[in-house]
Design an enzyme around this catalytic site. Sequence first.
Site, PDB file in Angstrom:
ATOM      1  N   LYS A  26      11.616   6.908  28.601  1.00 41.97           N
ATOM      2  CA  LYS A  26      11.118   6.273  27.383  1.00 41.97           C
ATOM      3  C   LYS A  26      10.576   7.363  26.489  1.00 41.97           C
ATOM      4  O   LYS A  26       9.800   8.213  26.934  1.00 41.97           O
ATOM      5  CB  LYS A  26       9.991   5.279  27.733  1.00 41.97           C
ATOM      6  CG  LYS A  26       9.419   4.571  26.517  1.00 41.97           C
ATOM      7  CD  LYS A  26      10.237   3.352  26.155  1.00 41.97           C
ATOM      8  CE  LYS A  26       9.987   2.828  24.754  1.00 41.97           C
ATOM      9  NZ  LYS A  26      10.753   3.530  23.685  1.00 41.97           N
TER      10      LYS A  26
ATOM     11  N   GLN B 159       5.827  13.643  27.117  1.00 41.91           N
ATOM     12  CA  GLN B 159       6.013  12.190  27.199  1.00 41.91           C
ATOM     13  C   GLN B 159       5.846  11.673  28.628  1.00 41.91           C
ATOM     14  O   GLN B 159       5.367  10.557  28.835  1.00 41.91           O
ATOM     15  CB  GLN B 159       7.401  11.834  26.653  1.00 41.91           C
ATOM     16  CG  GLN B 159       7.547  10.386  26.225  1.00 41.91           C
ATOM     17  CD  GLN B 159       7.022  10.121  24.820  1.00 41.91           C
ATOM     18  OE1 GLN B 159       7.251  10.893  23.902  1.00 41.91           O
ATOM     19  NE2 GLN B 159       6.316   9.016  24.633  1.00 41.91           N
TER      20      GLN B 159
ATOM     21  N   LYS C 115      13.009  12.221  25.664  1.00 42.18           N
ATOM     22  CA  LYS C 115      12.919  12.438  24.209  1.00 42.18           C
ATOM     23  C   LYS C 115      14.291  12.853  23.704  1.00 42.18           C
ATOM     24  O   LYS C 115      15.081  13.406  24.453  1.00 42.18           O
ATOM     25  CB  LYS C 115      11.919  13.561  23.912  1.00 42.18           C
ATOM     26  CG  LYS C 115      11.415  13.574  22.488  1.00 42.18           C
ATOM     27  CD  LYS C 115      10.263  12.607  22.313  1.00 42.18           C
ATOM     28  CE  LYS C 115       9.855  12.463  20.864  1.00 42.18           C
ATOM     29  NZ  LYS C 115       8.586  11.727  20.745  1.00 42.18           N
TER      30      LYS C 115
ATOM     31  N   ASP D 130      10.342   8.677  15.902  1.00 44.41           N
ATOM     32  CA  ASP D 130       9.438   9.838  15.873  1.00 44.41           C
ATOM     33  C   ASP D 130       9.606  10.393  14.446  1.00 44.41           C
ATOM     34  O   ASP D 130       9.996   9.629  13.540  1.00 44.41           O
ATOM     35  CB  ASP D 130       9.834  10.873  16.952  1.00 44.41           C
ATOM     36  CG  ASP D 130       8.759  11.946  17.166  1.00 44.41           C
ATOM     37  OD1 ASP D 130       7.781  11.676  17.878  1.00 44.41           O
ATOM     38  OD2 ASP D 130       8.876  13.047  16.589  1.00 44.41           O
TER      39      ASP D 130
ATOM     40  N   THR E 209       0.605   3.626  16.742  1.00 39.81           N
ATOM     41  CA  THR E 209       0.204   5.008  17.056  1.00 39.81           C
ATOM     42  C   THR E 209      -1.065   5.378  16.290  1.00 39.81           C
ATOM     43  O   THR E 209      -2.020   5.932  16.850  1.00 39.81           O
ATOM     44  CB  THR E 209       1.338   5.995  16.758  1.00 39.81           C
ATOM     45  OG1 THR E 209       2.535   5.508  17.361  1.00 39.81           O
ATOM     46  CG2 THR E 209       1.017   7.376  17.305  1.00 39.81           C
TER      47      THR E 209
HETATM   48  P1  NDP Z   1       6.963  10.610   9.948  1.00 39.13           P
HETATM   49  O1  NDP Z   1       8.332  11.149   9.797  1.00 39.13           O
HETATM   50  O2  NDP Z   1       6.678   9.211   9.568  1.00 39.13           O
HETATM   51  O3  NDP Z   1       5.910  11.519   9.166  1.00 39.13           O
HETATM   52  C1  NDP Z   1       5.793  12.874   9.436  1.00 39.13           C
HETATM   53  C2  NDP Z   1       4.740  13.443   8.521  1.00 39.13           C
HETATM   54  O4  NDP Z   1       4.453  14.771   8.939  1.00 39.13           O
HETATM   55  C3  NDP Z   1       5.209  13.551   7.080  1.00 39.13           C
HETATM   56  O5  NDP Z   1       4.113  13.455   6.219  1.00 39.13           O
HETATM   57  C4  NDP Z   1       5.816  14.944   7.053  1.00 39.13           C
HETATM   58  O6  NDP Z   1       5.894  15.532   5.760  1.00 39.13           O
HETATM   59  C5  NDP Z   1       4.855  15.696   7.927  1.00 39.13           C
HETATM   60  N1  NDP Z   1       5.559  16.829   8.548  1.00 39.13           N
HETATM   61  C6  NDP Z   1       6.616  16.774   9.373  1.00 39.13           C
HETATM   62  N2  NDP Z   1       7.018  18.001   9.708  1.00 39.13           N
HETATM   63  C7  NDP Z   1       6.191  18.836   9.076  1.00 39.13           C
HETATM   64  C8  NDP Z   1       6.101  20.237   9.042  1.00 39.13           C
HETATM   65  N3  NDP Z   1       6.949  21.026   9.708  1.00 39.13           N
HETATM   66  N4  NDP Z   1       5.102  20.771   8.305  1.00 39.13           N
HETATM   67  C9  NDP Z   1       4.234  19.982   7.627  1.00 39.13           C
HETATM   68  N5  NDP Z   1       4.292  18.630   7.620  1.00 39.13           N
HETATM   69  C10 NDP Z   1       5.256  18.093   8.335  1.00 39.13           C
HETATM   70  O7  NDP Z   1       6.595  10.878  11.483  1.00 39.13           O
HETATM   71  P2  NDP Z   1       5.455  10.190  12.373  1.00 39.13           P
HETATM   72  O8  NDP Z   1       4.269   9.873  11.543  1.00 39.13           O
HETATM   73  O9  NDP Z   1       6.098   9.146  13.178  1.00 39.13           O
HETATM   74  O10 NDP Z   1       5.113  11.396  13.375  1.00 39.13           O
HETATM   75  C11 NDP Z   1       4.052  12.320  13.123  1.00 39.13           C
HETATM   76  C12 NDP Z   1       3.665  12.980  14.431  1.00 39.13           C
HETATM   77  O11 NDP Z   1       3.209  11.987  15.349  1.00 39.13           O
HETATM   78  C13 NDP Z   1       4.762  13.726  15.154  1.00 39.13           C
HETATM   79  O12 NDP Z   1       4.210  14.849  15.820  1.00 39.13           O
HETATM   80  C14 NDP Z   1       5.239  12.728  16.192  1.00 39.13           C
HETATM   81  O13 NDP Z   1       5.843  13.364  17.302  1.00 39.13           O
HETATM   82  C15 NDP Z   1       3.926  12.081  16.570  1.00 39.13           C
HETATM   83  N6  NDP Z   1       4.003  10.760  17.183  1.00 39.13           N
HETATM   84  C16 NDP Z   1       4.651   9.735  16.571  1.00 39.13           C
HETATM   85  C17 NDP Z   1       4.655   8.473  17.154  1.00 39.13           C
HETATM   86  C18 NDP Z   1       5.277   7.300  16.498  1.00 39.13           C
HETATM   87  O14 NDP Z   1       5.153   6.193  17.057  1.00 39.13           O
HETATM   88  N7  NDP Z   1       5.884   7.427  15.344  1.00 39.13           N
HETATM   89  C19 NDP Z   1       4.051   8.261  18.471  1.00 39.13           C
HETATM   90  C20 NDP Z   1       3.335   9.388  18.996  1.00 39.13           C
HETATM   91  C21 NDP Z   1       3.349  10.581  18.359  1.00 39.13           C
HETATM   92  P3  NDP Z   1       7.302  15.600   4.998  1.00 39.13           P
HETATM   93  O15 NDP Z   1       7.609  14.206   4.593  1.00 39.13           O
HETATM   94  O16 NDP Z   1       7.082  16.529   3.878  1.00 39.13           O
HETATM   95  O17 NDP Z   1       8.295  16.138   6.002  1.00 39.13           O
HETATM   96  O1  2IT Z   2       5.790  10.651  20.785  1.00 38.31           O
HETATM   97  C1  2IT Z   2       5.836   9.418  21.029  1.00 38.31           C
HETATM   98  O2  2IT Z   2       5.152   8.907  21.916  1.00 38.31           O
HETATM   99  C2  2IT Z   2       6.718   8.591  20.208  1.00 38.31           C
HETATM  100  N1  2IT Z   2       7.357   9.110  19.292  1.00 38.31           N
HETATM  101  C3  2IT Z   2       6.864   7.122  20.495  1.00 38.31           C
HETATM  102  C4  2IT Z   2       7.816   6.907  21.627  1.00 38.31           C
HETATM  103  C5  2IT Z   2       8.176   5.467  21.913  1.00 38.31           C
HETATM  104  O3  2IT Z   2       9.014   5.292  22.807  1.00 38.31           O
HETATM  105  O4  2IT Z   2       7.660   4.539  21.285  1.00 38.31           O
END
Ligand code: NDP
Ligand code: 2IT
Length: 444
Positions: A90, A111, A126, A166, A209
């Site tokens: 997952k 993960q 992943k 993600d 999240t």
């Molecule tokens: P999104 O794609 O929705 O948003 C990502 C955000 O981070 C955007 O604002 C983006 O800016 C910024 N970003 C991405 N890459 C970079 C970079 N290299 N430098 C600066 N800013 C950056 O992703 P999520 O919000 O879903 O994910 C954010 C983080 O949370 C990640 O690390 C992900 O692995 C983690 N995560 C996500 C989960 C989920 O359920 N979605 C669960 C657990 C963890 P821009 O638009 O300019 O690229």
């Molecule tokens: O980093 C994470 O835990 C996620 N991007 C969510 C993974 C999931 O299976 O919901």
Amino acid sequence: MSVNIQKYLDEVKKRNPGEAEFHQAVEEVLESIAPVLEKYPQYVESGIVERFLEPERQIMFRVPWVDDNGKVQVNRGFRVQFNSAIGPYKGGLRFHPSVYLGIIKFLGFEQILKNSLTTLPIGGGKGGCDFDPKGKSDAEVMRFCQSFMTELCKYIGPNTDVPAGDIGVGGREIGFMYGQYRRIQNEFTGVLTGKGIGWGGSLARTQATGYGLVYYTREMLKANGKSFKDQRVVISGSGNVAIYACEKAQSYGANVIVVSDSNGYIIDEDGIKLETVQRIKEVERGRISDYVKDHPTAKYVPGLDVWSVKCDIALPCATQNDINEDSAKKLVANGCYAVGEGANMPCTNEAVKYFLSKGVHVGPAKAANAGGVATSALEMSQNSMRLEWTFEEVDSKLDAIMTSIFEACDTASKEFGMPGNYVAGANIAGFLKVAKAMYAQGVI
Ligand code: NDP
Ligand code: 2IT
């Protein structure tokens, strides 16, 4: 017995050259679990560590698609099925130009422990692609997602491997991929999570999240006699995790003053207006710089130095290695006393060590951001039962899970003589459950 952690790390570096992020994630975990291995020598003797560090399966594949100009584009897709000792693989899919095997392996490795901490039966995996969704039309994103799933569908299934979102993968991408899976396999099943409401998605998954991060951080603050009320909060990112962390922190009375994207950041001393961020990011897919058009008293600063802004609590919600030791020093010098990691591995190992040496409370990603995957597992349960729970039901389960994750980190940190070190606590508690399952299941 003294366990030679360096030997495992050297071997990982030799076997996985050039994968810096994977090495970093492994190093942090190995340092934490050394006392566990001393206490339970059977895990060393039965090769649990070597097996734990080697993915069960790694899939890499070509993703060809045709852009709006009729030109053929080729990307590289990945799925790392890291560990299925406690449940089907997952974990999310990341679409970002920086994606390569080392990033997917670090995320898959984290993960395993995160999913173990959720208390739910899910293994770790992943995937992703070096595709850049920015600037692509919906039709291009659809053709890309269809091509990606045409190959990925051979390796996943509701009892085998259940991907989700993600960075760069949200509701739109999950929709296109789910449609293609259903078409090819001719079955309507819970093979992806983060699906839309009305076709198998769970209420509160979108928020999970970010909300979960704030629930975990709330518990961490509470255990240390503090709360979000009237605190200055800086958030990096303005995507899915950042938006819902901001909403929940504001509902607890925090003053969230910063959000960012990869071009720059907004400082709004009067408090970030979330509906503007949501319109720019969720509807227009625009840049955060547009925020000042609606709110001229706010300031836009180009660049990534968000951590120089004075705050009490930092919630990094963008990407890995966002806070290095220099940023950590700036944060501490400005009075920051708590960090809740919303992104995966947003602090370098040096930054974490610096924070802990200064008494900063650190909520480590694999615990603090586990609310997303935990709610994904709740989506899987609903799909299996062919039922839908209300928003309140899912949200209250999420809150209870995050509270129990904090307790597990706290208890493990105390049991192994590192009270208040939730980073070590999360690694230990997550590892123990997986190690026990692997040990019981024999050498496989
Ligand atoms: P999104 O794609 O929705 O948003 C990502 C955000 O981070 C955007 O604002 C983006 O800016 C910024 N970003 C991405 N890459 C970079 C970079 N290299 N430098 C600066 N800013 C950056 O992703 P999520 O919000 O879903 O994910 C954010 C983080 O949370 C990640 O690390 C992900 O692995 C983690 N995560 C996500 C989960 C989920 O359920 N979605 C669960 C657990 C963890 P821009 O638009 O300019 O690229
Ligand atoms: O980093 C994470 O835990 C996620 N991007 C969510 C993974 C999931 O299976 O919901």
